[in-house]
Design a protein around this motif. Structure first.
Motif, mmCIF file in Angstrom:
data_model
loop_
_atom_site.group_PDB
_atom_site.id
_atom_site.type_symbol
_atom_site.label_atom_id
_atom_site.label_comp_id
_atom_site.label_asym_id
_atom_site.label_seq_id
_atom_site.Cartn_x
_atom_site.Cartn_y
_atom_site.Cartn_z
ATOM 1 N N TYR A 272 0.826 -1.206 0.000
ATOM 2 C CA TYR A 272 0.000 0.000 0.000
ATOM 3 C C TYR A 272 0.859 1.254 0.000
ATOM 4 C CZ TYR A 272 -3.379 3.545 1.248
ATOM 5 O OH TYR A 272 -4.144 4.680 1.243
ATOM 6 N N PHE A 273 1.891 1.283 0.844
ATOM 7 C CA PHE A 273 2.704 2.487 0.969
ATOM 8 C C PHE A 273 3.439 2.780 -0.339
ATOM 9 C CE2 PHE A 273 6.285 5.083 2.399
ATOM 10 C CZ PHE A 273 5.636 5.985 3.230
ATOM 11 N N THR A 274 3.838 1.743 -1.061
ATOM 12 C CA THR A 274 4.500 1.950 -2.348
ATOM 13 C C THR A 274 3.547 2.602 -3.344
ATOM 14 O OG1 THR A 274 5.956 0.059 -1.978
ATOM 15 C CG2 THR A 274 5.674 0.792 -4.254
ATOM 16 N N VAL A 275 2.332 2.085 -3.417
ATOM 17 C CA VAL A 275 1.342 2.684 -4.321
ATOM 18 C C VAL A 275 1.047 4.119 -3.902
ATOM 19 C CG1 VAL A 275 -1.067 2.553 -5.073
ATOM 20 C CG2 VAL A 275 0.319 0.478 -4.967
ATOM 21 N N GLU A 276 0.858 4.341 -2.605
ATOM 22 C CA GLU A 276 0.547 5.680 -2.116
ATOM 23 C C GLU A 276 1.684 6.658 -2.387
ATOM 24 O OE1 GLU A 276 -1.362 7.218 2.013
ATOM 25 O OE2 GLU A 276 0.729 6.571 2.135
ATOM 26 N N SER A 277 2.930 6.188 -2.336
ATOM 27 C CA SER A 277 4.073 7.061 -2.550
ATOM 28 C C SER A 277 4.203 7.486 -4.008
ATOM 29 C CB SER A 277 5.367 6.355 -2.109
ATOM 30 O OG SER A 277 5.332 6.039 -0.735
ATOM 31 N N PHE A 278 3.878 6.575 -4.942
ATOM 32 C CA PHE A 278 4.120 6.856 -6.359
ATOM 33 C C PHE A 278 2.901 7.387 -7.102
ATOM 34 C CE2 PHE A 278 7.901 4.424 -5.492
ATOM 35 C CZ PHE A 278 8.842 4.963 -6.365
ATOM 36 N N ILE A 279 1.701 7.198 -6.559
ATOM 37 C CA ILE A 279 0.512 7.720 -7.240
ATOM 38 C C ILE A 279 0.571 9.241 -7.388
ATOM 39 C CG2 ILE A 279 -1.967 8.148 -6.927
ATOM 40 C CD1 ILE A 279 -1.590 5.531 -8.198
ATOM 41 N N PRO A 280 0.835 10.030 -6.330
ATOM 42 C CA PRO A 280 0.910 11.487 -6.530
ATOM 43 C C PRO A 280 1.984 11.889 -7.535
ATOM 44 C CG PRO A 280 0.735 10.967 -4.188
ATOM 45 C CD PRO A 280 0.987 9.678 -4.905
ATOM 46 N N LEU A 281 3.150 11.243 -7.492
ATOM 47 C CA LEU A 281 4.215 11.566 -8.433
ATOM 48 C C LEU A 281 3.777 11.255 -9.864
ATOM 49 C CD1 LEU A 281 7.184 12.500 -8.734
ATOM 50 C CD2 LEU A 281 7.832 10.093 -8.605
ATOM 51 N N MET A 282 3.098 10.129 -10.053
ATOM 52 C CA MET A 282 2.630 9.766 -11.392
ATOM 53 C C MET A 282 1.591 10.758 -11.904
ATOM 54 S SD MET A 282 0.066 8.181 -13.323
ATOM 55 C CE MET A 282 -0.910 7.144 -12.252
ATOM 56 N N LEU A 283 0.661 11.152 -11.038
ATOM 57 C CA LEU A 283 -0.387 12.078 -11.464
ATOM 58 C C LEU A 283 0.173 13.460 -11.783
ATOM 59 C CD1 LEU A 283 -3.243 11.107 -8.973
ATOM 60 C CD2 LEU A 283 -3.032 10.479 -11.376
ATOM 61 N N VAL A 284 1.212 13.889 -11.050
ATOM 62 C CA VAL A 284 1.809 15.204 -11.304
ATOM 63 C C VAL A 284 2.715 15.168 -12.535
ATOM 64 C CG1 VAL A 284 3.399 16.942 -10.393
ATOM 65 C CG2 VAL A 284 1.635 15.978 -8.918
ATOM 66 N N ASN A 285 3.596 14.179 -12.602
ATOM 67 C CA ASN A 285 4.607 14.145 -13.671
ATOM 68 C C ASN A 285 4.094 13.556 -14.977
ATOM 69 O OD1 ASN A 285 6.244 15.105 -11.669
ATOM 70 N ND2 ASN A 285 7.929 13.695 -12.051
ATOM 71 N N GLU A 286 3.257 12.528 -14.890
ATOM 72 C CA GLU A 286 2.831 11.814 -16.091
ATOM 73 C C GLU A 286 1.501 12.322 -16.615
ATOM 74 O OE1 GLU A 286 3.429 9.010 -19.116
ATOM 75 O OE2 GLU A 286 4.768 9.736 -17.546
ATOM 76 N N ARG A 287 0.581 12.700 -15.699
ATOM 77 C CA ARG A 287 -0.751 13.134 -16.119
ATOM 78 C C ARG A 287 -0.941 14.644 -16.015
ATOM 79 N NH1 ARG A 287 -4.700 9.440 -17.225
ATOM 80 N NH2 ARG A 287 -3.786 7.409 -17.667
ATOM 81 N N ASP A 288 0.097 15.359 -15.580
ATOM 82 C CA ASP A 288 0.101 16.834 -15.560
ATOM 83 C C ASP A 288 -0.988 17.418 -14.671
ATOM 84 O OD1 ASP A 288 2.238 16.904 -17.424
ATOM 85 O OD2 ASP A 288 0.808 16.636 -19.069
ATOM 86 N N VAL A 357 -7.993 4.463 -3.781
ATOM 87 C CA VAL A 357 -9.168 4.552 -2.896
ATOM 88 C C VAL A 357 -9.634 3.157 -2.479
ATOM 89 C CG1 VAL A 357 -11.597 5.241 -2.778
ATOM 90 C CG2 VAL A 357 -9.906 6.788 -3.773
ATOM 91 N N VAL A 358 -9.714 2.239 -3.450
ATOM 92 C CA VAL A 358 -10.143 0.870 -3.132
ATOM 93 C C VAL A 358 -9.110 0.177 -2.245
ATOM 94 C CG1 VAL A 358 -10.745 -1.378 -4.112
ATOM 95 C CG2 VAL A 358 -11.472 0.719 -5.259
ATOM 96 N N ALA A 359 -7.831 0.428 -2.507
ATOM 97 C CA ALA A 359 -6.781 -0.134 -1.646
ATOM 98 C C ALA A 359 -6.934 0.352 -0.214
ATOM 99 C CB ALA A 359 -5.406 0.236 -2.192
ATOM 100 N N GLY A 360 -7.317 1.616 -0.054
ATOM 101 C CA GLY A 360 -7.554 2.142 1.285
ATOM 102 C C GLY A 360 -8.671 1.400 1.998
ATOM 103 N N PHE A 361 -9.724 1.033 1.272
ATOM 104 C CA PHE A 361 -10.808 0.268 1.889
ATOM 105 C C PHE A 361 -10.301 -1.087 2.372
ATOM 106 C CE2 PHE A 361 -14.519 -2.461 2.016
ATOM 107 C CZ PHE A 361 -15.481 -1.655 2.613
ATOM 108 N N GLY A 362 -9.505 -1.755 1.541
ATOM 109 C CA GLY A 362 -8.956 -3.049 1.955
ATOM 110 C C GLY A 362 -8.087 -2.932 3.187
ATOM 111 N N MET A 363 -7.260 -1.892 3.231
ATOM 112 C CA MET A 363 -6.388 -1.707 4.392
ATOM 113 C C MET A 363 -7.192 -1.335 5.634
ATOM 114 S SD MET A 363 -3.293 -2.418 3.551
ATOM 115 C CE MET A 363 -2.159 -1.535 4.630
ATOM 116 N N GLY A 364 -8.317 -0.656 5.449
ATOM 117 C CA GLY A 364 -9.165 -0.323 6.587
ATOM 118 C C GLY A 364 -9.780 -1.546 7.240
ATOM 119 N N LEU A 365 -9.964 -2.603 6.478
ATOM 120 C CA LEU A 365 -10.403 -3.869 7.048
ATOM 121 C C LEU A 365 -9.240 -4.655 7.643
ATOM 122 C CD1 LEU A 365 -12.826 -5.122 4.231
ATOM 123 C CD2 LEU A 365 -13.473 -4.066 6.409
ATOM 124 N N LEU A 366 -8.102 -4.635 6.951
ATOM 125 C CA LEU A 366 -6.991 -5.512 7.302
ATOM 126 C C LEU A 366 -6.211 -5.025 8.525
ATOM 127 C CD1 LEU A 366 -4.619 -7.144 4.717
ATOM 128 C CD2 LEU A 366 -3.702 -6.153 6.805
#
Length: 462
Positions: A272-288, A357-366
């Motif tokens: 989860y932390f890996t996805v959370e760390s790279f999602i903002p970078l991807m959205l800023v750098n790759e999706r502008d 967002v869906v990953a967050g739901f899974g982690m909220g259960l786990l």
């Protein structure tokens, strides 16, 4: 039975909740500002190390804090941890170059590790077992307001003023927490009777060795050329000789029960932390997208996490705690796969954000389920050590995976500015690790016994 805000628990519950609000706001706000800070300081290649250094240093804070709580109670280490966190945040916020920024992140991690494990000990020691699931639900609910305010406020401050003001504000809030929130928690003392376990000095030496090993691996993941290989080899060696002393016996072999719980916490959190760390970078750098828009993915993930945690804390939940953990792991895995599809330009950028967002739901259960099961299966004078083991597995696995993915990202990075393949590789690795968490979730069943220490005895070394 008294509720969380009944007279016996009101002050303590408010203090724990307030501290977690600070932790949540700090994590979300700093993650939102991080891409801009790293780019301004010319350290894009060290982006993963900015997170990995925090997690590596938190290993020391976690182990020292957990041992201290078992001997002296959680209050003193909690105060010291907040002090370190404030100092590290200020150091990073005033950095003129990446070395000082990374040092500040490490000092932050030292304090953050201690704060988290002390709060876990408070939950285990100050609340009866029936209230613990509800307490974990409240702790997760503490992320709701920060998730709604943290990313947009931090993004707006970063765009209109500077990322430095985000760090300065967190430092001030940490000082306020030291003054206002810690006092009610000082009344939670150590368990009765002599403490058990290894001497504190041996635990600290092992923790420092593990942190140095994790730090070397983190630096190797960001280094260029052949010199990265001996650094990584040395770091892995240090981890191999020291980490077993800090985890329940059998953790690395995924023994059924408490060891598998600890390992599951680490593996799931790393993905989860890996996805959370790279999602903002991807959205800023790759999706502008702007930092504010990218940060809203963190808001959605935190809200879904809180909703799932509220659901698992219901007193008449039709599933066993072990079954809830398994469902959470499966949801987390499916979400990690969705983030891979979100890299494709043929799909809208919201696809990747939806995966988070869906990953967050899974982690909220786990994660709350893992915490409840661990505290329920720990003797009172082992709650600090076992809570520290949970946090250690979380931090160490996250360091290793974030650094490995950072190295993979740097290797696949193109100077042309199109890094869809690099991001897809990172998310594919995270999805694979999330899949292994599903297998571990099937091994968390406890040893059947009426002896509260029996599970630890079952896994004790011969």
């Amino acid at each position: 039975m008294d509720g969380l805000f009944s007279r016996p628990h009101r002050a303590r519950t408010t203090a724990v909740a307030g501290t977690f609000v600070l932790v949540a706001f700090a994590g979300l706000a700093l993650s939102t500002a991080m891409p801009v800070a790293v780019q301004e300081l010319g350290g894009l290649s060290l982006y993963a190390l900015a997170f990995g250094g925090f997690l590596a240093a938190s290993v020391i804070g976690t182990v020292v804090g957990g041992g201290h709580a078992d001997r002296h109670g959680p209050g003193p280490a909690l105060f010291t941890g907040l002090c370190c966190f404030a100092a590290g945040t200020l150091l990073a916020g005033t950095a003129g170059a990446m070395p000082q920024f990374l040092l500040g992140r490490c000092v932050q991690g030292l304090g953050g590790g201690a704060v988290t494990v002390e709060l876990y000990v408070v939950v285990g020691r100050a609340y009866p077992a029936p209230l613990r699931p509800r307490m974990f639900s409240l702790i997760t609910a503490c992320w709701i307001l920060p998730s709604m305010l943290g990313p947009p406020v931090a993004g707006a401050v970063t765009e209109r003023l500077s990322w430095r003001w985000v760090f300065h504000a967190i430092a001030v809030l940490s000082v306020v927490a030291m003054v206002v929130l810690v006092r009610p928690l000082r009344k939670v003392g150590p368990p009765e009777g002599p403490p058990v376990g290894k001497a504190a000095s041996g635990q600290v030496r092992a923790a420092v060795t593990v942190a140095v090993g994790a730090g070397l691996i983190g630096y190797a993941g960001s280094a260029r050329g052949w010199q990265a290989l001996p650094l990584a080899a040395l770091g892995l060696t240090l981890l191999a000789v020291s980490v077993r002393a800090l985890l329940p016996p059998g953790t690395l072999r995924a023994r059924r029960g408490l060891p598998s719980l600890v390992l599951l916490r680490g593996v799931a959190a790393a993905a989860y932390f890996t996805v959370e760390s790279f999602i903002p970078l991807m959205l800023v750098n790759e999706r502008d997208l702007s930092p504010t828009a990218a940060g809203m993915s963190l808001t959605g993930a935190a809200l879904s996490w809180a909703g799932a945690a509220w659901l698992q804390g219901r007193p008449r939940l039709p599933l066993t705690r072990e079954r809830v953990v398994l469902v959470g792991a499966l949801v987390h895995f499916c979400a990690a796969v969705l983030t891979i599809a979100g890299v494709l330009r043929a799909l809208p950028a919201v696809t990747a954000a939806l995966g988070l967002v869906v990953a967050g739901f899974g982690m909220g259960l786990l994660l709350p389920g893992v915490g409840v099961l661990t505290l329920d299966r720990s003797a009172p004078d082992r709650q600090g050590a076992n809570s520290a083991a949970l946090q250690l597995a979380d931090n160490l696995c996250s360091v290793l995976l974030v650094v490995a993915c950072g190295a993979a990202f740097n290797a696949a990075h193109t100077r042309a500015g199109h890094d869809a393949g690099a991001f897809a590789l990172v998310f594919a690795v995270a999805a694979t690790v999330a899949g292994s968490a599903c297998l571990l979730a099937g091994r968390v069943t406890a040893v059947t016994t009426s002896d509260p220490r029996a599970e630890e005895k079952e896994h004790a070394p011969l």
